[in-house]
Design a protein around this motif. Structure first.
Motif, short mmCIF file in Angstrom:
data_model
loop_
_atom_site.label_atom_id
_atom_site.label_comp_id
_atom_site.label_asym_id
_atom_site.label_seq_id
_atom_site.Cartn_x
_atom_site.Cartn_y
_atom_site.Cartn_z
N ALA A 259 1.18 -1.54 -0.02
CA ALA A 259 0.26 -0.25 -0.11
C ALA A 259 1.09 2.01 0.34
O ALA A 259 0.78 2.08 -0.46
CB ALA A 259 -0.97 0.02 1.44
N CYS A 260 1.74 0.66 0.77
CA CYS A 260 2.50 2.28 1.20
C CYS A 260 3.40 2.57 -0.27
O CYS A 260 3.40 3.68 -0.94
CB CYS A 260 4.11 2.15 2.33
N GLU A 261 3.93 1.50 -1.19
CA GLU A 261 4.22 1.82 -2.29
C GLU A 261 3.56 2.46 -3.35
O GLU A 261 3.68 3.08 -4.17
CB GLU A 261 5.13 -0.11 -3.05
N ARG A 262 2.77 2.19 -2.98
CA ARG A 262 1.67 2.37 -4.09
C ARG A 262 1.36 4.47 -3.97
O ARG A 262 1.21 5.03 -5.21
CB ARG A 262 0.16 1.71 -4.26
N VAL A 263 1.13 4.37 -3.19
CA VAL A 263 0.96 5.66 -2.45
C VAL A 263 1.97 6.05 -3.07
O VAL A 263 1.73 7.89 -3.44
CB VAL A 263 0.77 6.56 -0.63
N MET A 264 3.83 6.11 -2.41
CA MET A 264 4.14 6.62 -2.89
C MET A 264 4.67 6.98 -4.16
O MET A 264 5.41 7.69 -4.45
CB MET A 264 5.78 6.17 -2.13
N ARG A 265 4.69 5.78 -5.04
CA ARG A 265 4.32 6.24 -6.77
C ARG A 265 3.96 7.03 -7.09
O ARG A 265 4.01 7.70 -7.67
CB ARG A 265 4.83 4.83 -7.33
N TRP A 266 2.46 6.54 -6.99
CA TRP A 266 1.49 7.40 -7.62
C TRP A 266 1.66 9.22 -6.64
O TRP A 266 0.63 9.81 -7.56
CB TRP A 266 0.24 7.03 -7.40
N GLY A 267 2.07 9.21 -5.89
CA GLY A 267 1.73 10.37 -4.96
C GLY A 267 2.78 10.64 -5.50
O GLY A 267 3.31 12.55 -4.75
N GLY A 268 4.23 10.94 -5.98
CA GLY A 268 5.32 11.43 -6.23
C GLY A 268 5.83 12.25 -7.24
O GLY A 268 5.78 13.64 -6.83
N ASP A 269 4.66 12.27 -8.48
CA ASP A 269 4.35 13.64 -8.56
C ASP A 269 3.37 14.60 -8.44
O ASP A 269 4.05 16.20 -8.81
CB ASP A 269 3.86 13.73 -10.08
#
Length: 292
Positions: A259-269
């Motif tokens: 879940a953290c990986e998804r948030v980090m990547r999709w929220g990076g921009d």
């Protein structure tokens, strides 16, 4: 890969290199689809499920109207047991497997192009998975250091690491599962939003779903298994008639780490822009140019 001009389906997560023409983002098999394969046919095929060599590689029925190639194509996907890469079935093996599963309505002359299309999509899916693994195989902290610069910055960081000679422990595919009749939670949610807001969300459910179980190589020689979910979408065809496909590849939320990986990547921009990172980068670029 993001494509702002096409929104019929969620675009793949892996970004293109900077300045790359975004119109080339969707996976387009091109000539490989000349045989007339359609998503309805392709959804019946998961070559990863038909790889065992026990499948007959000879013509089994007189109703087969054309001779099909017997050669098998090696994939670029490493096997989880360390014995090389997975091997795709030959068109003849694929056709035999389809007949055994009851898909007798598929013309034999379409099978070769169908195999090419699906092999192409599987290779694209693996590249997407490698993108996730490059970010997070060294842990969440290292993943955030990469993701916080946005997708373009993450791609550049990957290039810089390669130039510095930093090794990336390649993942491998342990096993796989085709689940076309079990929509992912994300696909269900998008379907609901299409029903609720038809003018904003297209009613274009995925035509296939795969679950891939990947061995992630971690620092110190350790490894763990990570499940990825892949939704396969079809997009509007090209003006030339070529079909267009989109892949939505992401780690399954089997725990807080994914879940953290998804948030980090999709929220990076979003973070990169909100924190002023893009402005700071542009100012630094201008100072560098003026100092030359």
């Amino acid at each position: 890969m993001h494509n702002s001009s096409r929104q019929p389906t969620p675009p793949p997560a892996q970004p293109p290199p900077p300045n790359k023409d975004e119109s080339a983002c969707p996976y387009k098999p091109g000539e490989a689809t000349a045989g007339g394969a359609s998503p309805s046919y392709i959804s019946k095929l998961n070559p990863l499920n038909y790889m065992p060599s026990s499948i007959s590689n000879v013509k089994e029925t007189d109703t087969q109207s054309v001779a099909l190639p017997l050669e098998r194509e090696a994939s670029t996907i490493p096997r989880g047991d360390g014995t090389g890469t997975w091997e795709y079935p030959s068109p003849q093996q694929m056709y035999n497997a389809m007949l055994r599963k009851g898909y007798t309505d598929t013309p034999a002359e379409h099978v070769e192009s169908m195999v090419s299309v699906h092999n192409f999509l599987n290779e694209g899916a693996w590249e997407e998975i490698r993108g996730w693994e490059q970010r997070f195989s060294r842990g969440l902290l290292a993943g955030w250091e990469t993701c916080k610069r946005g997708e373009e910055g993450a791609w550049m960081e990957t290039v810089r690491r390669a130039r510095r000679g930093e090794e990336f422990e390649e993942p491998s595919l342990v096993r796989f599962m085709g689940r076309p009749n079990e929509p992912t939670p994300k696909a269900r949610m998008l379907g609901y939003m299409a029903w609720l807001y038809p003018s904003q969300f297209p009613n274009n459910p995925p035509f296939d779903r795969h679950d891939w179980y990947v061995r992630r190589q971690q620092p110190g020689g350790q490894s763990r298994e990570v499940r990825y979910v892949i939704d396969y979408y079809s997009g509007p065809p090209e003006p030339t008639g070529e079909p267009v496909f989109f892949l939505d590849v992401r780690p399954a939320v089997d725990g807080p780490t994914a879940a953290c990986e998804r948030v980090m990547r999709w929220g990076g921009d979003v973070w990169w822009k909100a924190s002023g990172g893009s402005v700071r980068e542009e100012l630094a670029r201008q100072r560098q140019m003026s100092g030359r």
